[in-house]
Motif scaffolding. Sequence first.
Motif, short mmCIF file in Angstrom:
data_model
loop_
_atom_site.label_atom_id
_atom_site.label_comp_id
_atom_site.label_asym_id
_atom_site.label_seq_id
_atom_site.Cartn_x
_atom_site.Cartn_y
_atom_site.Cartn_z
N VAL A 162 -19.80 61.08 51.50
CA VAL A 162 -20.14 62.01 52.83
C VAL A 162 -20.18 60.99 54.01
CG1 VAL A 162 -22.05 63.21 53.52
CG2 VAL A 162 -21.68 63.56 51.29
N GLU A 163 -19.99 61.45 55.00
CA GLU A 163 -19.95 61.11 56.35
C GLU A 163 -21.01 61.68 57.04
OE1 GLU A 163 -16.42 59.32 58.23
OE2 GLU A 163 -15.69 58.89 56.13
N LEU A 164 -22.08 61.05 57.51
CA LEU A 164 -23.13 61.53 58.58
C LEU A 164 -23.34 60.64 59.67
CD1 LEU A 164 -25.82 62.83 56.08
CD2 LEU A 164 -24.00 64.11 56.85
N ASN A 165 -23.43 61.27 61.06
CA ASN A 165 -23.51 60.40 62.23
C ASN A 165 -24.39 61.37 63.06
OD1 ASN A 165 -23.22 58.44 64.03
ND2 ASN A 165 -21.59 59.50 64.96
N CYS A 166 -25.47 60.82 63.47
CA CYS A 166 -26.40 61.60 64.49
C CYS A 166 -26.69 63.00 63.93
CB CYS A 166 -25.79 61.74 65.84
SG CYS A 166 -25.51 60.08 66.51
N VAL A 167 -27.08 62.96 62.72
CA VAL A 167 -27.48 64.17 62.16
C VAL A 167 -28.97 64.12 61.72
CG1 VAL A 167 -27.16 65.70 59.91
CG2 VAL A 167 -25.24 64.54 61.08
N VAL A 168 -29.69 65.25 61.78
CA VAL A 168 -30.84 65.38 61.42
C VAL A 168 -30.93 66.57 60.16
CG1 VAL A 168 -33.60 65.99 61.89
CG2 VAL A 168 -32.01 64.77 63.53
N THR A 169 -31.15 66.22 58.91
CA THR A 169 -31.50 67.03 57.78
C THR A 169 -32.97 67.49 57.54
OG1 THR A 169 -31.23 65.51 56.21
CG2 THR A 169 -29.09 66.14 56.88
N ASP A 170 -33.06 68.63 57.63
CA ASP A 170 -34.64 68.88 57.27
C ASP A 170 -34.63 68.93 55.86
OD1 ASP A 170 -37.14 70.15 57.29
OD2 ASP A 170 -36.66 71.15 59.10
N ARG A 171 -35.91 69.05 55.20
CA ARG A 171 -36.20 69.03 53.83
C ARG A 171 -35.43 69.74 52.74
NH1 ARG A 171 -42.55 69.72 51.99
NH2 ARG A 171 -42.09 69.49 49.79
N GLY A 172 -34.99 68.86 51.84
CA GLY A 172 -34.26 69.61 50.71
C GLY A 172 -32.72 70.11 51.09
N VAL A 173 -32.33 69.45 52.18
CA VAL A 173 -30.90 69.88 52.42
C VAL A 173 -29.82 69.13 51.60
CG1 VAL A 173 -29.07 69.14 54.09
CG2 VAL A 173 -30.86 70.14 54.93
N VAL A 174 -28.75 69.87 51.06
CA VAL A 174 -27.72 69.22 50.12
C VAL A 174 -26.45 69.30 50.85
CG1 VAL A 174 -26.60 69.34 47.89
CG2 VAL A 174 -29.20 70.19 48.12
N ILE A 175 -25.65 67.92 50.72
CA ILE A 175 -24.60 67.71 51.62
C ILE A 175 -23.55 67.23 50.31
CG2 ILE A 175 -23.32 66.70 53.02
CD1 ILE A 175 -25.82 66.44 54.97
N ARG A 176 -22.86 68.28 50.24
CA ARG A 176 -21.82 68.03 49.05
C ARG A 176 -20.88 66.91 49.30
NH1 ARG A 176 -20.97 73.91 46.79
NH2 ARG A 176 -20.28 72.56 44.97
N PHE A 184 -34.68 64.07 56.14
CA PHE A 184 -35.91 64.51 55.75
C PHE A 184 -35.97 64.38 54.28
CE2 PHE A 184 -37.82 67.31 59.75
CZ PHE A 184 -37.45 66.08 60.43
N GLN A 185 -37.31 64.71 53.90
CA GLN A 185 -37.74 64.43 52.35
C GLN A 185 -36.55 65.26 51.23
OE1 GLN A 185 -42.01 65.38 51.93
NE2 GLN A 185 -41.51 65.61 49.82
N ASP A 186 -36.13 64.67 50.40
CA ASP A 186 -35.39 65.22 49.37
C ASP A 186 -33.94 65.55 49.82
OD1 ASP A 186 -37.41 64.91 47.53
OD2 ASP A 186 -38.48 66.64 47.87
#
Lengths: 401, 374
Positions: free
Chosen positions: B339-353, B330-332
Amino acid sequence: MYKKKECVAMLLAGGQGSRLYTLTEKNAKPAVPFGGKYRIIDFTLSNCINSGIDTVGVLTQYQPLVLNEYIGNGQPWDLDRNHGGVTVLPPYQGNKTADWYKGTANAIYQNINFISRYDPDYVLVLSGDHIYKMDYSLMLDYHKAKGADATIAVIDVPIEEASRFGIMNTEEDGKIYEFEEKPPKPKSTKASMGIYIFTKDKLFDYLRADEADEKSSKDFGKNIIPTMLAAGEKMYAYPFAGYWKDVGTLSSLWEANMDLLGKEPIFDLSDRSWRIFSRNDAQAPQYIGPDASVVNVIITEGCEIYGIVENSILFGGVKIARGACVRDSILMSGVTVGAGATVEYTIVDSDTRLGAGCSIGERREKGGDVTVIGSELTIDGGMKIEAGAQINAAALAALKK
Amino acid sequence: MSVAGILFTGLHRGSFTDIMERTVATLPFLCRYRMIDFALSNMVNADITNVNVITKDDYHSLIEHIGSGKDWDLARRSGGLTMLPPYLNTNTASGLQSSPRLSELKNVYPSLSFKEDHVVLCDCDTVCSIDLNEIVNDHIAHDADITVAVKNQFVTPEQSRNTIIFDADENGRIFDTSINPSNESGYRNVSINIMVIKTDYLMAIIDDSIAHGYGSFSRDVIAKRADRRNFRIYQYDGAISTIADFNDYYNVSMRMLADRDLRNAVFNVKNRPVYTRVRNSVPTKYHAGCAVHNSLIADGCTIEGRVENSILFRGVKVGRGTVVKNSILFQDTLTGENVELNCVVTDRGVVIRDGRKLSGHESLPFYIGKGKMI
């Protein structure tokens, strides 16, 4: 009932921009698309609203249809106001005379009534053909602090290029003592940016006097500024530091677009503190296909990319088919590139279709000029367009024969 | 012919309401839209310019999104967009609980008045580009009291529990209504939650339902009076995707990504653009070293890493060495490096370090709530 405004901006947008050739055939230069989703005039309009100037007159003359439609009620720039806002000012028929704008000074002169309605203390004169971000309110502060009659924004240019500009020779405190238009031997590197702030009453006096002078060519740079200087008015140069680009030629337009690319671009549009606004279409998100390759590219909504794109700017709704390769190019909105086509170092204007397997331009490294294809044309499949060619409808018809 | 519109934004409180704390109307969808954009655009594209948006609780993001309605060309002197938050008095006792359409109309009854002859009622749980005028014309041509739009589609008993199914005779007149049945299967006429009603009849129904304590169109009106009234179905045969729960949300998004024809049937229909709130994002930048394949991407993103089979909303940053697969950001959302993401839904403004690795599964995507930092 008009509310008083401290400063009214007058934006000269009537120029033809003849050195952009086919790009300004149907379009005034300020309406030429730039940077993926903008038009050149967006920068000046956004600068105005970001500087707190909410009353802008836009003087149009050459091919105004697209520009008028684009500006509309000024809503994208927050310039749809009850008091002020943006007003498009085309030449008009008066009760004694009906005149085209004869020069930049005459264009403002013919709209003295418009300015007077807002009873401003200052008038900001701008041109709609530069790419830059500038806070005009700081220049106005400078103008007031100096107690100037006129303030001219200047930018430092390399001394070897100074003879292409109008050069201000100033005293240490910024007071201008001499103005030289395109001097062969420049004494300073302070080039006029074509941005002026005038104290209103002085401006009106000089505009009226200039209008009465039959020999005058009714131009700010050629007439108003030199006359004011000769009369000993207080004129100051306001030094501006930052990105500023005249996009009056095809190569400078191409370069300015490319300045947006890269991780640390020469000119950054993503600065949230100084946003550039534009009119947005309702287009679907961009889609990048399974075998596509996009490297160092700016892409806008509505694009569908199946081919290879490098070092390029793609406007809204551009479609690039599988196997096509686009490099060092600017494709304006709605351009389609057929399968297997190659496009090198080329500017393609809106809604033109490049057929499958066609070859446009030549790799930039070979040192040729930028190739330009006009709007709403169809380049047949397999066709070859030479590097540096300028293709409009007539040139294309001749080529097809 | 003059037609007004009513949009219900508080219905269909599916599992995304619990998971994502959002109503379906404001659910962000496909890079830059909210679910309400499809219903609103359908109305505007059918020249319905008196649009009433009925809200429930939790409507602040809806108001922020819609504003004056100018992005849908609905900021009008006459008609235009009207927001109708719940109006509470003794007649509208149903209060703030989740309730069917008729109850919602009772809540705003004092504010309803139409000079138009017909009203189109629409929910916000479907993704489609539909010509509402065709339904209205069919409704008028048959002098119907109510016309409900249905799609003939295959349902399993499991799916049928979330549906309303209408049975009609060969002329299209409804004779039976099944509400949330658990035993239906095969090809059935499933409601797509769009209906057209004669204005006078609508007002009479609301009046009557206040007196009798009715709350549901399907149960209390259509099912009970089908023998006396001209209630009809309209068969819609175009593309439509309904989102009832979080898995639907993920699956429909991924289907829109995979199927170009489905996408075109919604977004590239001539004269029917899908409007949304204009954000003035800058174009998206794809930096040297990035690799993007089969992905839908909004403006305003910065991509340095690898993106595959994913959907990126505005202002998402994908860092160097990062791999995003089968995900919806999602936005921002900001992802750092490697970073590795698979089948993930992140909502607005999530930060993945930097260096974090997260994975869900296609059957159970992993959701990360608003503004979380991982």
